[in-house]
Write a protein that holds these residues in place. Sequence first.
Motif, PDB file in Angstrom:
ATOM      1  N   LEU A 265       6.806  -1.846   6.557  1.00  8.72           N
ATOM      2  CA  LEU A 265       6.334  -1.427   5.252  1.00  8.72           C
ATOM      3  C   LEU A 265       4.814  -1.420   5.234  1.00  8.72           C
ATOM      4  O   LEU A 265       4.160  -2.303   5.821  1.00  8.72           O
ATOM      5  N   THR A 266       4.256  -0.425   4.573  1.00  6.70           N
ATOM      6  CA  THR A 266       2.805  -0.304   4.459  1.00  6.70           C
ATOM      7  C   THR A 266       2.418  -0.134   2.998  1.00  6.70           C
ATOM      8  O   THR A 266       3.220   0.275   2.157  1.00  6.70           O
ATOM      9  N   ALA A 267       1.168  -0.454   2.717  1.00  7.89           N
ATOM     10  CA  ALA A 267       0.548  -0.123   1.436  1.00  7.89           C
ATOM     11  C   ALA A 267      -0.460   0.978   1.719  1.00  7.89           C
ATOM     12  O   ALA A 267      -1.216   0.891   2.687  1.00  7.89           O
ATOM     13  N   TYR A 268      -0.444   2.025   0.901  1.00  7.85           N
ATOM     14  CA  TYR A 268      -1.371   3.122   1.166  1.00  7.85           C
ATOM     15  C   TYR A 268      -1.936   3.707  -0.120  1.00  7.85           C
ATOM     16  O   TYR A 268      -1.316   3.657  -1.175  1.00  7.85           O
ATOM     17  N   THR A 269      -3.159   4.228   0.011  1.00  7.44           N
ATOM     18  CA  THR A 269      -3.886   4.809  -1.111  1.00  7.44           C
ATOM     19  C   THR A 269      -4.421   6.175  -0.696  1.00  7.44           C
ATOM     20  O   THR A 269      -4.498   6.489   0.489  1.00  7.44           O
TER      21      THR A 269
END
Length: 286
Positions: A265-269
């Motif tokens: 899982l990643t967090a992305y903007t």
Amino acid sequence: MTTLRQLEYLVTVVDLGSFTKAAEVLHVTQPALSHQIRALERSAGGPLLERLPRNVRLTPTGRAMMPHARAALADAERARCAARQAAGLEAGELQIATLYSVTLGVLPAALRRWRQSHPEVGIRLFEHRHTDELIEAMNAGQADLAIGPEPADWPGSTHTVQTEELVVVVAADDPAAVSDTVSLKDLADRAWVHYMPGHGLADVLDLACAQAGFEPRVAVRTEQTAAAPALAAAGLGPAMVPDNILSKGFDGHVLRLDPPVCRTLTAYTRGEPDPLAAAFIAILQS
């Protein structure tokens, strides 16, 4: 000239599928709403909506405009919040787009730590069934931050959050429950608690089974991630779920997979994360 009000009217009509319902929600008369939509269509150079007997649908021109309309409205709302924060009128809000399974698994503990360290900052969640929907929503400007499987060729900033293990749930009296581990190929003859097409975990299960050499038969399909382990515990068949969505008092039996099945899982903007998004990413990674 296109205005934010016109874009808001368009999005509301599309979301509600009706000029009448949209006029009620927007507190305007239906003729006034229709007038603004026609003005927007003149500015766009063609019809945006097809009026059907019971609803409305977007034309190709309308479909091209909608992501930009949603992004413009989202940017305007963030601008309003930033201005009010600077004026001391409100503490702010972090908008997060994610998947239903992530809301059940990864987010509760992270949100609890967030409330402890940032009690003045609210959280708004936008939940999606599938990674493709999540990516599309982020591209349209729906949220400040997305949390889900890593998007391919993402042009913005990405940050690995954690690796999530998938496990198989069966009923406590299931024949497979005599062990704590299982190989997927040993479950090839079983009918599964599956997910509805379009649900992200449906793809995860289908791919894992394909790699084990079989296509899963379906006993029942569910739209809700939380329902899958409950149905499996009730004896309808094995279900594959992220291990972090299971509560301690869970009635079913959990089988670890050998070899393991995991997803990162990643967090992305869209660009570099702003201070609030960066602070939340740090909590996710801690």
